[in-house]
Design a protein around this motif. Structure first.
Motif, PDB file in Angstrom:
ATOM      1  N   TYR A 240       0.812  -1.223   0.000  1.00 24.73           N
ATOM      2  CA  TYR A 240       0.000   0.000   0.000  1.00 24.73           C
ATOM      3  C   TYR A 240       0.843   1.269   0.000  1.00 24.73           C
ATOM      4  O   TYR A 240       0.406   2.303   0.473  1.00 24.73           O
ATOM      5  CB  TYR A 240      -0.979  -0.027   1.190  1.00 24.73           C
ATOM      6  CG  TYR A 240      -1.928  -1.202   1.088  1.00 24.73           C
ATOM      7  CD1 TYR A 240      -2.948  -1.194   0.133  1.00 24.73           C
ATOM      8  CD2 TYR A 240      -1.783  -2.318   1.891  1.00 24.73           C
ATOM      9  CE1 TYR A 240      -3.800  -2.278  -0.002  1.00 24.73           C
ATOM     10  CE2 TYR A 240      -2.625  -3.399   1.771  1.00 24.73           C
ATOM     11  CZ  TYR A 240      -3.635  -3.379   0.817  1.00 24.73           C
ATOM     12  OH  TYR A 240      -4.484  -4.449   0.684  1.00 24.73           O
ATOM     13  N   ARG A 283     -11.722  -5.339   3.139  1.00 27.05           N
ATOM     14  CA  ARG A 283     -10.752  -4.622   2.316  1.00 27.05           C
ATOM     15  C   ARG A 283     -11.238  -3.196   2.172  1.00 27.05           C
ATOM     16  O   ARG A 283     -12.409  -2.949   1.882  1.00 27.05           O
ATOM     17  CB  ARG A 283     -10.627  -5.264   0.923  1.00 27.05           C
ATOM     18  CG  ARG A 283     -10.170  -6.702   0.967  1.00 27.05           C
ATOM     19  CD  ARG A 283      -9.430  -7.050  -0.292  1.00 27.05           C
ATOM     20  NE  ARG A 283      -8.117  -6.443  -0.326  1.00 27.05           N
ATOM     21  CZ  ARG A 283      -7.474  -6.145  -1.443  1.00 27.05           C
ATOM     22  NH1 ARG A 283      -8.023  -6.368  -2.593  1.00 27.05           N
ATOM     23  NH2 ARG A 283      -6.266  -5.607  -1.394  1.00 27.05           N
ATOM     24  N   LEU A 298      -4.510  -8.963   7.963  1.00 25.83           N
ATOM     25  CA  LEU A 298      -4.562  -8.345   9.291  1.00 25.83           C
ATOM     26  C   LEU A 298      -5.353  -9.173  10.294  1.00 25.83           C
ATOM     27  O   LEU A 298      -5.067  -9.138  11.484  1.00 25.83           O
ATOM     28  CB  LEU A 298      -5.149  -6.931   9.198  1.00 25.83           C
ATOM     29  CG  LEU A 298      -4.226  -5.897   8.564  1.00 25.83           C
ATOM     30  CD1 LEU A 298      -4.892  -4.522   8.532  1.00 25.83           C
ATOM     31  CD2 LEU A 298      -2.896  -5.805   9.304  1.00 25.83           C
TER      32      LEU A 298
HETATM   33  P1  ADP Z   1      -5.351  -7.413   2.227  1.00 23.38           P
HETATM   34  O1  ADP Z   1      -4.082  -6.642   2.285  1.00 23.38           O
HETATM   35  O2  ADP Z   1      -5.185  -8.798   1.747  1.00 23.38           O
HETATM   36  O3  ADP Z   1      -6.451  -6.694   1.552  1.00 23.38           O
HETATM   37  P2  ADP Z   1      -5.369  -7.120   5.093  1.00 23.38           P
HETATM   38  O4  ADP Z   1      -6.234  -7.788   6.100  1.00 23.38           O
HETATM   39  O5  ADP Z   1      -3.916  -7.294   5.217  1.00 23.38           O
HETATM   40  O6  ADP Z   1      -5.893  -7.608   3.707  1.00 23.38           O
HETATM   41  O7  ADP Z   1      -5.685  -5.588   5.160  1.00 23.38           O
HETATM   42  C1  ADP Z   1      -7.020  -5.128   5.208  1.00 23.38           C
HETATM   43  C2  ADP Z   1      -7.126  -3.735   4.565  1.00 23.38           C
HETATM   44  O8  ADP Z   1      -6.441  -2.787   5.370  1.00 23.38           O
HETATM   45  C3  ADP Z   1      -6.455  -3.693   3.218  1.00 23.38           C
HETATM   46  O9  ADP Z   1      -7.390  -3.985   2.192  1.00 23.38           O
HETATM   47  C4  ADP Z   1      -5.949  -2.271   3.128  1.00 23.38           C
HETATM   48  O10 ADP Z   1      -6.900  -1.434   2.505  1.00 23.38           O
HETATM   49  C5  ADP Z   1      -5.791  -1.826   4.555  1.00 23.38           C
HETATM   50  N1  ADP Z   1      -4.355  -1.777   4.931  1.00 23.38           N
HETATM   51  C6  ADP Z   1      -3.669  -2.707   5.611  1.00 23.38           C
HETATM   52  N2  ADP Z   1      -2.396  -2.331   5.816  1.00 23.38           N
HETATM   53  C7  ADP Z   1      -2.278  -1.118   5.236  1.00 23.38           C
HETATM   54  C8  ADP Z   1      -1.200  -0.176   5.110  1.00 23.38           C
HETATM   55  N3  ADP Z   1       0.014  -0.402   5.619  1.00 23.38           N
HETATM   56  N4  ADP Z   1      -1.460   0.988   4.458  1.00 23.38           N
HETATM   57  C9  ADP Z   1      -2.684   1.253   3.957  1.00 23.38           C
HETATM   58  N5  ADP Z   1      -3.743   0.416   4.048  1.00 23.38           N
HETATM   59  C10 ADP Z   1      -3.543  -0.756   4.680  1.00 23.38           C
END
Ligand code: ADP
Length: 337
Positions: A240, A283, A298
């Motif tokens: 991201y 997401r 996450l």
């Molecule tokens: P994924 O990355 O597979 O979509 P995650 O559970 O890791 O799923 O993350 C959930 C959502 O949180 C992501 O879709 C993203 O929009 C947001 N996200 C997670 N980490 C970050 C980050 N470091 N910067 C910006 N957005 C983030």
């Protein structure tokens, strides 16, 4: 189902406590009756001896067979009342205890049901797309080899995505099992080095620099899960973030806790989305990018942290970047929930 199981368990608790109570009451009744009979016989003998010595003294006021029976009846009645009282108390206590005993099982079953329905929902969408493409192309009589190869290529990508999703689901399913944790002495530096190493190619592709500032400390944790946790956070930080930015990971000991911070200069997350990002399959704004993911990273990270009885927090400024902060106990927690 929960109510009927609770009632059945209550019935078992009640049966056991009433069996013990009734057996005790019978024993008490027999012991007291025996004592009364012995006392009666002792007094009767004393009276007989006295009557032989003093034949004119008449009927003894001490000995009365009827009052002996009445005393036994009183004991019996008291015991019946005590048992009725125990019955009511045991039924209420049993119902309460059965509820407490079954609650974690109910929560686990609910969680499993949610997991299965979430997983099948997520699997169904790409499978339907895959099936439709295959059916449409199969019916196309003019499909040439070049077009067919292109369809195969697209399908293969779809299948790879599904494979990744299944892998993540498997990780979540395994993470539910607390017994899978293997605590050992873990070097924080070794964990971060391993995770950074795994992401270096991805970071290089986007010209992203991963800076480390890690204290040389050790703590008790499951090594594999710790590496996975750091990979998830670094992977998101890289995914991201825009090209040629920086990701910073710091790790240190604060009293009895290990603190890990992952900071990026990426897209950031809107405040309205922050409470949900740890939810399974969540997401942020699916359309904002073509960044791959299933919204599972996450939720796996949070599960790992919870299993180690730590905490994970996020702060973010849209357009500026995101910071994930993890706190983990240095020593193995006494109770694993
Ligand atoms: P994924 O990355 O597979 O979509 P995650 O559970 O890791 O799923 O993350 C959930 C959502 O949180 C992501 O879709 C993203 O929009 C947001 N996200 C997670 N980490 C970050 C980050 N470091 N910067 C910006 N957005 C983030």
């Amino acid at each position: 189902m929960f109510t009927s199981a609770r009632l059945k368990l209550t019935a078992w608790y009640l049966l056991i406590s009433m069996l013990i109570s009734v057996l005790f009451s019978i024993a008490i009744f027999y012991i007291l009756s025996l004592q009364l009979d012995t006392e009666y016989l002792r007094l009767y003998h004393r009276y007989e001896i006295r009557r032989e010595l003093l034949p004119d003294q008449g009927r003894s006021p001490l000995i009365d067979l009827q009052s002996l029976d009445a005393s036994k009846d009183n004991i019996l009645t008291s015991l019946v009342y005590i048992n009725l009282f125990i019955l009511v108390i045991s039924a209420s206590a049993g119902y309460f205890l059965a509820g407490r005993t079954l609650r974690p099982i109910k929560e686990m079953l609910d969680e499993q049901k949610r997991f299965i329905s979430d997983a099948s929902h997520e699997l169904r969408t790409p499978l339907t797309a895959l099936r439709t493409t295959l059916e449409v192309n199969l019916r196309d009589k003019n499909l040439n080899l070049k077009q067919a190869k292109s369809v195969f290529k697209d399908n293969l990508e779809e299948v790879e995505g599904l494979q990744a999703l299944c892998d993540s689901l498997l990780v979540i399913a395994k993470a539910q099992n607390k017994g899978n944790l293997r605590f050992q002495n873990v070097s924080l530096k070794a964990v971060v080095d391993e995770a950074v190493g795994k992401l270096s190619v991805l970071a290089k592709q986007k010209d992203i620099e991963i800076n480390q500032d890690i204290e040389n400390v050790s703590f008790q944790a499951d090594t594999e899960k710790m590496i996975r946790l750091v990979i998830i956070l670094l992977d998101n930080a890289v995914k991201y973030s825009s090209l040629s930015t920086k990701v910073h990971i710091t790790g240190k000991q604060l009293d009895h806790k290990i603190q890990i911070k992952v900071k990026d200069q990426g897209l950031g997350i809107l405040e309205k989305d922050l409470p949900f990002i740890f939810n399974r399959f969540y997401r942020v704004d699916k359309s904002r990018s073509r960044i791959e993911g299933y919204g599972l990273g996450l939720s796996i990270a949070q599960k790992i942290v919870q299993l180690h009885q730590g905490s994970i927090e996020v702060s973010s400024k849209p357009g500026k970047g995101t910071i994930f902060t993890i706190l983990l106990p240095v020593s193995k927690p006494r109770r694993i929930f």
